[in-house]
Write a protein that holds these residues in place. Structure first.
Motif, PDB file in Angstrom:
ATOM      1  N   THR A 101       0.958  -1.022   0.051  1.00 12.76           N
ATOM      2  CA  THR A 101      -0.083  -0.102   0.053  1.00 12.76           C
ATOM      3  C   THR A 101       1.012   1.126   0.138  1.00 12.76           C
ATOM      4  N   GLY A 102       2.008   1.325   0.921  1.00 13.62           N
ATOM      5  CA  GLY A 102       2.754   2.494   0.809  1.00 13.62           C
ATOM      6  C   GLY A 102       3.299   2.654  -0.469  1.00 13.62           C
ATOM      7  N   ARG A 103       3.940   1.750  -1.052  1.00 10.68           N
ATOM      8  CA  ARG A 103       4.644   1.848  -2.244  1.00 10.68           C
ATOM      9  C   ARG A 103       3.509   2.371  -3.342  1.00 10.68           C
ATOM     10  N   ARG A 104       2.502   1.708  -3.338  1.00 14.12           N
ATOM     11  CA  ARG A 104       1.443   2.229  -4.531  1.00 14.12           C
ATOM     12  C   ARG A 104       1.172   3.592  -4.287  1.00 14.12           C
ATOM     13  N   LEU A 105       1.069   4.076  -3.079  1.00 16.20           N
ATOM     14  CA  LEU A 105       0.524   5.581  -2.849  1.00 16.20           C
ATOM     15  C   LEU A 105       1.701   6.516  -3.051  1.00 16.20           C
ATOM     16  N   PHE A 106       3.065   5.914  -2.534  1.00 20.34           N
ATOM     17  CA  PHE A 106       4.099   6.939  -2.567  1.00 20.34           C
ATOM     18  C   PHE A 106       4.502   7.140  -4.293  1.00 20.34           C
ATOM     19  N   ASP A 107       4.196   6.132  -4.855  1.00 19.52           N
ATOM     20  CA  ASP A 107       4.614   6.105  -6.465  1.00 19.52           C
ATOM     21  C   ASP A 107       3.742   7.126  -7.208  1.00 19.52           C
ATOM     22  N   ALA A 108       2.502   6.677  -6.810  1.00 25.99           N
ATOM     23  CA  ALA A 108       1.411   7.601  -7.417  1.00 25.99           C
ATOM     24  C   ALA A 108       1.484   9.206  -7.051  1.00 25.99           C
ATOM     25  N   ALA A 109       1.792   9.431  -5.783  1.00 25.89           N
ATOM     26  CA  ALA A 109       1.989  10.915  -5.274  1.00 25.89           C
ATOM     27  C   ALA A 109       3.119  11.464  -5.819  1.00 25.89           C
ATOM     28  N   LEU A 110       4.298  10.486  -6.039  1.00 24.33           N
ATOM     29  CA  LEU A 110       5.536  11.181  -6.816  1.00 24.33           C
ATOM     30  C   LEU A 110       5.243  11.646  -8.002  1.00 24.33           C
ATOM     31  N   SER A 111       4.469  10.743  -8.828  1.00 25.86           N
ATOM     32  CA  SER A 111       4.435  11.060 -10.371  1.00 25.86           C
ATOM     33  C   SER A 111       3.556  12.236 -10.272  1.00 25.86           C
ATOM     34  N   GLY A 112       2.220  12.157  -9.597  1.00 31.79           N
ATOM     35  CA  GLY A 112       1.038  13.120 -10.004  1.00 31.79           C
ATOM     36  C   GLY A 112       1.541  14.408  -9.352  1.00 31.79           C
ATOM     37  N   SER A 113       2.365  14.428  -8.329  1.00 31.41           N
ATOM     38  CA  SER A 113       2.757  15.987  -7.733  1.00 31.41           C
ATOM     39  C   SER A 113       3.485  16.570  -8.671  1.00 31.41           C
ATOM     40  N   ASN A 114       4.649  15.821  -9.041  1.00 28.01           N
ATOM     41  CA  ASN A 114       5.635  16.481  -9.821  1.00 28.01           C
ATOM     42  C   ASN A 114       5.224  16.864 -11.319  1.00 28.01           C
ATOM     43  N   GLN A 115       4.227  16.130 -11.935  1.00 28.01           N
ATOM     44  CA  GLN A 115       3.459  16.362 -13.017  1.00 28.01           C
ATOM     45  C   GLN A 115       2.743  17.940 -12.959  1.00 28.01           C
ATOM     46  N   ALA A 116       1.932  17.918 -11.576  1.00 28.25           N
ATOM     47  CA  ALA A 116       1.297  19.203 -11.541  1.00 28.25           C
ATOM     48  C   ALA A 116       1.997  20.394 -11.240  1.00 28.25           C
ATOM     49  N   LEU A 117       3.284  20.221 -10.527  1.00 26.28           N
ATOM     50  CA  LEU A 117       4.132  21.298 -10.520  1.00 26.28           C
ATOM     51  C   LEU A 117       5.028  21.593 -11.527  1.00 26.28           C
ATOM     52  N   GLN A 118       5.299  20.653 -12.432  1.00 24.23           N
ATOM     53  CA  GLN A 118       6.179  20.536 -13.625  1.00 24.23           C
ATOM     54  C   GLN A 118       7.462  20.850 -12.906  1.00 24.23           C
ATOM     55  N   GLN A 119       7.707  20.269 -12.028  1.00 23.58           N
ATOM     56  CA  GLN A 119       9.174  20.199 -11.608  1.00 23.58           C
ATOM     57  C   GLN A 119      10.119  19.066 -11.873  1.00 23.58           C
ATOM     58  N   PRO A 120      11.170  18.886 -12.416  1.00 21.80           N
ATOM     59  CA  PRO A 120      12.062  17.902 -12.896  1.00 21.80           C
ATOM     60  C   PRO A 120      12.445  17.317 -11.964  1.00 21.80           C
ATOM     61  N   SER A 121      11.523  16.737 -11.122  1.00 19.72           N
ATOM     62  CA  SER A 121      12.156  15.745  -9.970  1.00 19.72           C
ATOM     63  C   SER A 121      10.879  14.678  -9.873  1.00 19.72           C
ATOM     64  N   GLY A 122      11.120  13.853  -8.857  1.00 17.99           N
ATOM     65  CA  GLY A 122      10.400  12.602  -8.619  1.00 17.99           C
ATOM     66  C   GLY A 122      10.632  11.375  -8.871  1.00 17.99           C
ATOM     67  N   ARG A 123      11.760  11.368  -9.879  1.00 20.13           N
ATOM     68  CA  ARG A 123      12.109  10.257 -10.440  1.00 20.13           C
ATOM     69  C   ARG A 123      13.764  10.309 -10.439  1.00 20.13           C
ATOM     70  N   ILE A 124      14.539   9.332  -9.821  1.00 22.98           N
ATOM     71  CA  ILE A 124      15.633   9.446  -9.911  1.00 22.98           C
ATOM     72  C   ILE A 124      16.540   8.541 -11.125  1.00 22.98           C
ATOM     73  N   GLU A 125      16.674   9.294 -12.142  1.00 25.08           N
ATOM     74  CA  GLU A 125      17.119   9.125 -13.488  1.00 25.08           C
ATOM     75  C   GLU A 125      17.740  10.119 -13.983  1.00 25.08           C
ATOM     76  N   ALA A 126      18.501   9.764 -15.093  1.00 23.11           N
ATOM     77  CA  ALA A 126      19.507  11.018 -15.427  1.00 23.11           C
ATOM     78  C   ALA A 126      18.352  11.960 -16.330  1.00 23.11           C
ATOM     79  N   GLY A 127      18.951  13.191 -16.121  1.00 23.31           N
ATOM     80  CA  GLY A 127      18.216  14.421 -16.437  1.00 23.31           C
ATOM     81  C   GLY A 127      17.567  14.977 -15.387  1.00 23.31           C
ATOM     82  N   GLN A 128      17.044  14.230 -14.335  1.00 19.79           N
ATOM     83  CA  GLN A 128      16.161  14.686 -13.345  1.00 19.79           C
ATOM     84  C   GLN A 128      17.139  15.432 -12.314  1.00 19.79           C
ATOM     85  N   ARG A 129      16.141  16.220 -11.802  1.00 20.16           N
ATOM     86  CA  ARG A 129      16.911  17.047 -10.236  1.00 20.16           C
ATOM     87  C   ARG A 129      17.316  16.059  -9.200  1.00 20.16           C
ATOM     88  N   ALA A 130      18.324  16.218  -8.556  1.00 20.31           N
ATOM     89  CA  ALA A 130      19.034  15.418  -7.850  1.00 20.31           C
ATOM     90  C   ALA A 130      18.339  15.643  -6.393  1.00 20.31           C
TER      91      ALA A 130
END
Length: 456
Positions: A355-384
């Motif tokens: 449950t925690g992973r499901r909601l954490f992943d969903a909030a990471l993706s949706g929140s960063n989309q809503a703010l148009q911030q280059p973060s929320g995913r630890i991958e090349a090109g994203q903010r550290a």
């Protein structure tokens, strides 16, 4: 180039151990190397998850947290709380607002938020007159973000009316109100202020369908220049009833009938939606900005998360009025609200999943989309942006991977957050924001000053 080494870190594909990450001078991730021992200059950081975006904030309301927990002569509701908020606003200066916002942002960082969407509608002085710089208050929000190191998506708010049908604003709303021309001037001023800080994104926020007509919303959309568009929607049943009376439609239905709602949009709360509205919001690609602690405090009601997520709807998490700021508690309360309604456990988890992973992943993706911030995913090109958990804390001892995440979100709180990095820069160490001492002192001074003004 900076080097960081993690004993275990949550990447987009799952948990990975023994990972080295390099970060460039702009604070972006340059490379990720699993199964790599730490280099001689690497900063070793233990167990990490991506930084979360706080999708909805009214920073000035932090100063009134706890002041509305006394029942009035009749039944209390969101609408009676709003009158207390208006009275509190009467005493706020730009210095007060900056001090409150800075403390809010420290508290967000300390609980695992690395960026914030500031839904900013306190624009003018106590008489409702514009400051010499019409964006003075927006500038103070930028100063607070710059002082703490949090990434800011600033969302200046258009507020025109008191209710549907373009009803005149009330006296308590005088500090919020702008013409369309003055709103454009605020946007221009905000751009100048935001140029002075790092990690800044500009959007717009028509306050709500009751405070801005659909024609006015359409008129200001070009000012967003492709940035985020946030709006309060269907928070209270009275709002739904008033919208039905004025338009014959429910708020989310009316918004979709009059605007092209897409991935840039974030509907804050969206608590009271019909099944049809729920499906439409999910299909649009827009984000539902959920604020469980504030929604519980105000008695808003329960968001229909089960049906919405089943329709692949996107969610973000925000702390709104800041009655309490704790990332883990907001996510926990979202799930617990569904459990209380359904009388079941692990309502929002996939079969066999965390449950925690499901909601954490969903909030990471949706929140960063809503703010148009280059973060929320630890991958090349994203903010550290990294949140380092205290894996020696009793709550996390003997846990790994998703079990560790579940234990933090359902058993823990901000005390389990040890360090936080934004753009590769440390902003929290040993659970405390690096700028907290100075900022907390300024907040105390502001609150005592406000108390003196209220007593007079």
């Amino acid at each position: 180039m900076s080097e960081f080494h993690f004993a275990e870190i949550l990447l987009p594909g799952g948990w990975v151990r023994n990972v080295e990450i390099t970060v460039d001078a702009a604070g972006r991730i340059a490379s990720i190397s699993p199964d790599t021992p730490p280099g001689p200059e690497a900063v070793c950081l233990g167990v990490a998850v991506p930084g979360m975006a706080n999708v909805h904030s009214h920073a000035f309301q932090r100063g009134m947290a706890g002041l509305s927990e006394r029942r009035g002569p009749g039944e209390d509701s969101f609408w009676s709380w709003r009158q207390i908020m208006y009275a509190f606003n009467d005493n706020l200066t730009p210095d007060h607002v900056e001090a409150m916002a800075a403390l809010v942002y420290c508290e967000m960082l300390e609980t695992g938020f690395t960026s914030v969407g500031e839904f900013h509608y306190l624009h003018h002085d106590e008489h409702g007159q514009a400051y010499n710089d019409i964006g003075e208050m927006a500038g103070r929000i930028c100063a607070a973000a710059g002082a703490t190191g949090i990434a800011l998506t600033l969302l200046p708010v258009l507020y025109r009316h008191s209710n549907f049908g373009e009803m005149p604003p009330s006296p308590g709303q005088r500090r919020f109100i702008n013409t369309l021309d003055h709103f454009a001037d605020i946007i221009a001023s905000a751009k100048r202020h935001m140029a002075t800080i790092d990690h800044a994104v500009l959007g717009i926020a028509p306050h709500s369908l009751r405070a801005a007509s659909t024609a006015e919303i359409t008129a200001i959309l070009p000012l967003s220049e492709g940035g985020p568009v946030h709006i309060h929607a269907a928070e209270q049943q009275k709002e739904v009833d008033d919208c039905l009376a004025a338009t014959g439609k429910r708020p989310v239905e009316y918004l979709f009938d009059t605007q092209s709602v897409d991935e840039r949009w974030c509907l804050i709360h969206a608590t009271h939606m019909s099944a049809r509205e729920t499906a439409a919001l999910a299909a649009s690609g827009a984000v539902a900005g959920l604020c469980p602690l504030t929604e519980a405090n105000l008695g808003d009601g329960f968001f229909n998360a089960s049906a919405y997520l089943a329709d692949h709807g996107r969610i973000g998490i925000g702390s709104d009025s800041h009655i309490r700021i704790d990332l883990a508690e907001d996510i926990r309360l979202l799930e617990y609200g569904q459990r209380l309604q359904a009388q079941r456990r692990n309502v929002l988890a996939p079969p066999g999943g965390s449950t925690g992973r499901r909601l954490f992943d969903a909030a990471l993706s949706g929140s960063n989309q809503a703010l148009q911030q280059p973060s929320g995913r630890i991958e090349a090109g994203q903010r550290a942006d990294f949140v380092i958990l205290d894996d020696h804390h009793p709550t996390l001892v003997g846990r790994s991977e998703d079990a560790r995440l579940d234990s933090w979100l359902f058993c823990g709180d901000s005390r389990l957050v040890r360090e936080v990095y934004v753009g590769g820069q440390c902003v929290v160490r040993e659970g405390r924001a690096l700028t907290r001492d100075r900022i907390e002192a300024a907040y105390r001074t502001a609150m005592l000053d406000i108390r003196t003004a209220i007593d007079q």
